[in-house]
Design a protein around this motif. Structure first.
Motif, PDB file in Angstrom:
ATOM      1  N   ASN A 234       0.808  -1.226   0.000  1.00  0.00           N
ATOM      2  CA  ASN A 234       0.000   0.000   0.000  1.00  0.00           C
ATOM      3  C   ASN A 234       0.841   1.278   0.000  1.00  0.00           C
ATOM      4  OD1 ASN A 234      -2.495  -1.457   0.236  1.00  0.00           O
ATOM      5  ND2 ASN A 234      -2.031  -1.795   2.402  1.00  0.00           N
ATOM      6  N   SER A 235       2.156   1.146   0.059  1.00  0.00           N
ATOM      7  CA  SER A 235       3.002   2.311   0.294  1.00  0.00           C
ATOM      8  C   SER A 235       3.286   3.138  -0.953  1.00  0.00           C
ATOM      9  CB  SER A 235       4.326   1.871   0.935  1.00  0.00           C
ATOM     10  OG  SER A 235       4.088   1.371   2.240  1.00  0.00           O
ATOM     11  N   TYR A 236       2.908   2.646  -2.145  1.00  0.00           N
ATOM     12  CA  TYR A 236       3.069   3.489  -3.337  1.00  0.00           C
ATOM     13  C   TYR A 236       2.113   4.682  -3.309  1.00  0.00           C
ATOM     14  CZ  TYR A 236       6.456   0.678  -5.863  1.00  0.00           C
ATOM     15  OH  TYR A 236       7.617   0.045  -6.252  1.00  0.00           O
ATOM     16  N   LEU A 237       1.157   4.646  -2.401  1.00  0.00           N
ATOM     17  CA  LEU A 237       0.292   5.812  -2.232  1.00  0.00           C
ATOM     18  C   LEU A 237       1.079   7.028  -1.743  1.00  0.00           C
ATOM     19  CD1 LEU A 237      -2.834   4.134  -0.576  1.00  0.00           C
ATOM     20  CD2 LEU A 237      -2.694   5.132  -2.874  1.00  0.00           C
ATOM     21  N   LEU A 238       2.203   6.788  -1.050  1.00  0.00           N
ATOM     22  CA  LEU A 238       2.996   7.904  -0.541  1.00  0.00           C
ATOM     23  C   LEU A 238       3.643   8.712  -1.663  1.00  0.00           C
ATOM     24  CD1 LEU A 238       4.215   9.555   1.752  1.00  0.00           C
ATOM     25  CD2 LEU A 238       6.033   7.832   1.942  1.00  0.00           C
ATOM     26  N   PRO A 239       4.432   8.103  -2.575  1.00  0.00           N
ATOM     27  CA  PRO A 239       4.983   8.907  -3.674  1.00  0.00           C
ATOM     28  C   PRO A 239       3.911   9.537  -4.554  1.00  0.00           C
ATOM     29  CG  PRO A 239       5.434   6.561  -3.999  1.00  0.00           C
ATOM     30  CD  PRO A 239       4.939   6.717  -2.612  1.00  0.00           C
ATOM     31  N   VAL A 240       2.781   8.852  -4.710  1.00  0.00           N
ATOM     32  CA  VAL A 240       1.679   9.439  -5.481  1.00  0.00           C
ATOM     33  C   VAL A 240       1.144  10.687  -4.771  1.00  0.00           C
ATOM     34  CG1 VAL A 240      -0.707   9.064  -6.228  1.00  0.00           C
ATOM     35  CG2 VAL A 240       1.007   7.285  -6.605  1.00  0.00           C
ATOM     36  N   SER A 241       1.048  10.626  -3.452  1.00  0.00           N
ATOM     37  CA  SER A 241       0.520  11.754  -2.678  1.00  0.00           C
ATOM     38  C   SER A 241       1.449  12.961  -2.718  1.00  0.00           C
ATOM     39  CB  SER A 241       0.281  11.323  -1.226  1.00  0.00           C
ATOM     40  OG  SER A 241      -0.676  10.285  -1.154  1.00  0.00           O
ATOM     41  N   VAL A 242       2.754  12.728  -2.562  1.00  0.00           N
ATOM     42  CA  VAL A 242       3.679  13.869  -2.572  1.00  0.00           C
ATOM     43  C   VAL A 242       3.799  14.447  -3.979  1.00  0.00           C
ATOM     44  CG1 VAL A 242       4.961  13.201  -0.511  1.00  0.00           C
ATOM     45  CG2 VAL A 242       5.669  12.300  -2.731  1.00  0.00           C
ATOM     46  N   ALA A 243       3.620  13.613  -5.007  1.00  0.00           N
ATOM     47  CA  ALA A 243       3.597  14.134  -6.373  1.00  0.00           C
ATOM     48  C   ALA A 243       2.390  15.050  -6.568  1.00  0.00           C
ATOM     49  CB  ALA A 243       3.553  12.988  -7.373  1.00  0.00           C
ATOM     50  N   ALA A 244       1.255  14.663  -5.977  1.00  0.00           N
ATOM     51  CA  ALA A 244       0.056  15.512  -6.042  1.00  0.00           C
ATOM     52  C   ALA A 244       0.278  16.827  -5.299  1.00  0.00           C
ATOM     53  CB  ALA A 244      -1.135  14.765  -5.458  1.00  0.00           C
ATOM     54  N   LEU A 245       0.973  16.769  -4.163  1.00  0.00           N
ATOM     55  CA  LEU A 245       1.278  17.992  -3.412  1.00  0.00           C
ATOM     56  C   LEU A 245       2.200  18.909  -4.214  1.00  0.00           C
ATOM     57  CD1 LEU A 245       1.812  16.595   0.211  1.00  0.00           C
ATOM     58  CD2 LEU A 245      -0.073  18.039  -0.597  1.00  0.00           C
ATOM     59  N   ALA A 246       3.161  18.318  -4.925  1.00  0.00           N
ATOM     60  CA  ALA A 246       4.040  19.121  -5.778  1.00  0.00           C
ATOM     61  C   ALA A 246       3.242  19.826  -6.867  1.00  0.00           C
ATOM     62  CB  ALA A 246       5.116  18.230  -6.395  1.00  0.00           C
ATOM     63  N   LEU A 247       2.278  19.110  -7.460  1.00  0.00           N
ATOM     64  CA  LEU A 247       1.446  19.693  -8.511  1.00  0.00           C
ATOM     65  C   LEU A 247       0.571  20.812  -7.954  1.00  0.00           C
ATOM     66  CD1 LEU A 247       0.246  19.790 -11.331  1.00  0.00           C
ATOM     67  CD2 LEU A 247      -1.254  17.885 -10.698  1.00  0.00           C
ATOM     68  N   LEU A 248      -0.060  20.589  -6.814  1.00  0.00           N
ATOM     69  CA  LEU A 248      -0.904  21.624  -6.204  1.00  0.00           C
ATOM     70  C   LEU A 248      -0.092  22.865  -5.858  1.00  0.00           C
ATOM     71  CD1 LEU A 248      -3.154  19.434  -3.855  1.00  0.00           C
ATOM     72  CD2 LEU A 248      -3.849  20.603  -5.966  1.00  0.00           C
ATOM     73  N   THR A 249       1.123  22.667  -5.349  1.00  0.00           N
ATOM     74  CA  THR A 249       1.983  23.802  -4.991  1.00  0.00           C
ATOM     75  C   THR A 249       2.386  24.585  -6.235  1.00  0.00           C
ATOM     76  OG1 THR A 249       2.852  22.545  -3.109  1.00  0.00           O
ATOM     77  CG2 THR A 249       4.099  24.473  -3.816  1.00  0.00           C
ATOM     78  N   ALA A 250       2.757  23.875  -7.307  1.00  0.00           N
ATOM     79  CA  ALA A 250       3.147  24.548  -8.546  1.00  0.00           C
ATOM     80  C   ALA A 250       1.979  25.315  -9.147  1.00  0.00           C
ATOM     81  CB  ALA A 250       3.684  23.523  -9.542  1.00  0.00           C
ATOM     82  N   ALA A 251       0.786  24.715  -9.102  1.00  0.00           N
ATOM     83  CA  ALA A 251      -0.399  25.381  -9.652  1.00  0.00           C
ATOM     84  C   ALA A 251      -0.762  26.618  -8.833  1.00  0.00           C
ATOM     85  CB  ALA A 251      -1.571  24.406  -9.694  1.00  0.00           C
ATOM     86  N   ALA A 252      -0.705  26.479  -7.495  1.00  0.00           N
ATOM     87  CA  ALA A 252      -1.048  27.615  -6.636  1.00  0.00           C
ATOM     88  C   ALA A 252      -0.039  28.750  -6.761  1.00  0.00           C
ATOM     89  CB  ALA A 252      -1.130  27.149  -5.178  1.00  0.00           C
ATOM     90  N   GLY A 253       1.218  28.411  -7.037  1.00  0.00           N
ATOM     91  CA  GLY A 253       2.261  29.441  -7.126  1.00  0.00           C
ATOM     92  C   GLY A 253       2.570  29.893  -8.531  1.00  0.00           C
ATOM     93  N   LEU A 254       1.755  29.472  -9.521  1.00  0.00           N
ATOM     94  CA  LEU A 254       2.043  29.804 -10.911  1.00  0.00           C
ATOM     95  C   LEU A 254       2.071  31.314 -11.142  1.00  0.00           C
ATOM     96  CD1 LEU A 254       2.564  28.659 -13.733  1.00  0.00           C
ATOM     97  CD2 LEU A 254       0.090  28.690 -14.125  1.00  0.00           C
TER      98      LEU A 254
END
Length: 280
Positions: A234-254
């Motif tokens: 179940n731990s591949y959810l972790l890299p998927v989650s931090v990748a989503a956080l990276a995307l949200l941060t990039a979008a919010a800071g565009l």
């Protein structure tokens, strides 16, 4: 340096990085199993020290020192665009660090622990091939938009990893997961160079790389905790989650990134125009 030349140089550097990730695990495993366990630790130490000394001895390629610009803030940490990039790189580094630990744990749970290096190498191969192809392209659109698209692609390509059920399903998914890594890092490092005045380029790049490395350490720690509490499957959810956080941060800071790039380029354009006027 032109935009195309800069992107080609960043692509070449990123591909070399990925080749190190491909060859590194194979060499270390071979030394550790063929000679002695200690050899797998001593060899990277010698190579790192040797490479650092050789790099420090280079003088012909050393860029000239840029004089300090009194109009530029003393610390690049005050650069709002760089602040966004550092946070995105923190999550990106966490993605890389967690992906390695989770993959090792997952292959171990499948009783194929010795295959972990090969599986991780495939992720680097996918990234290296994407970096080669990306370096041949002519950049279109703004660097900020390309960076956002790269982070988005990285987040999307990580999602299929949650479907891995065995070694043979993991292998192609890891290759696919790596295909957005190089384009994202190439564009990201180029964007950092756009955000930072030339007199602070070393500081700016150091802060960006430090965020990546700090994120990698954080991701490794979180991955170990995740594997222990939720299991490797179940731990591949972790890299998927931090990748989503990276995307949200990039979008919010565009918007902040675009304003910072414009603010950095405007003084340079003004200076070039003034120098041209003096020559005329």
């Amino acid at each position: 340096m032109t935009t195309n030349a800069c992107m080609w140089a960043n692509s070449f550097e990123q591909v070399l990085d990925e080749m190190c990730f491909v060859l590194g695990p194979i060499i270390v495993v071979g030394l550790a199993t063929g000679i002695a366990p200690e050899a797998g630790r001593i060899a990277p130490l010698i190579l790192t020290l040797g490479g650092t000394v050789l790099f420090s001895l280079q003088r012909g390629t050393e860029p000239p020192v840029q004089p300090a610009d009194p109009s530029v803030p003393r610390s690049p940490l005050t650069n709002r665009g760089l602040q966004v990039m550092m946070l995105v790189f923190l999550f990106t580094g966490s993605l890389f660090g967690s992906l390695e630990v989770v993959t090792i744990a997952f292959t171990d749970s499948l009783h194929h622990k010795s295959s972990a290096g090969l599986v991780l190498a495939l992720q680097a191969v996918g990234s290296a091939l994407a970096g080669l192809l990306f370096g041949l392209l002519t950049p279109r659109g703004s660097s900020t938009t390309r960076f956002l698209m790269g982070v988005g692609g990285m987040a999307v390509l990580m999602l299929p990893l949650t479907l891995a059920s065995g070694l043979w399903s993991l292998v192609p998914l890891m290759f696919i997961a790596g295909m957005a890594t190089s384009p994202t890092m190439i564009t990201g490092m180029g964007l950092v160079q756009e955000l930072i005045p030339r007199s602070q380029i070393n500081e700016g790049m150091t802060l960006a790389v430090t965020s990546l490395l700090g994120g990698s350490s954080l991701g490794s720690m979180l991955a170990g905790w995740s594997v222990e509490h939720f299991g490797a499957e179940n731990s591949y959810l972790l890299p998927v989650s931090v990748a989503a956080l990276a995307l949200l941060t990039a979008a919010a800071g565009l918007g902040r990134l675009r304003r910072s790039v414009l603010a950095t380029q405007t003084p340079a354009l003004t200076k070039d125009t003034a120098e041209l006027g003096q020559q005329v």
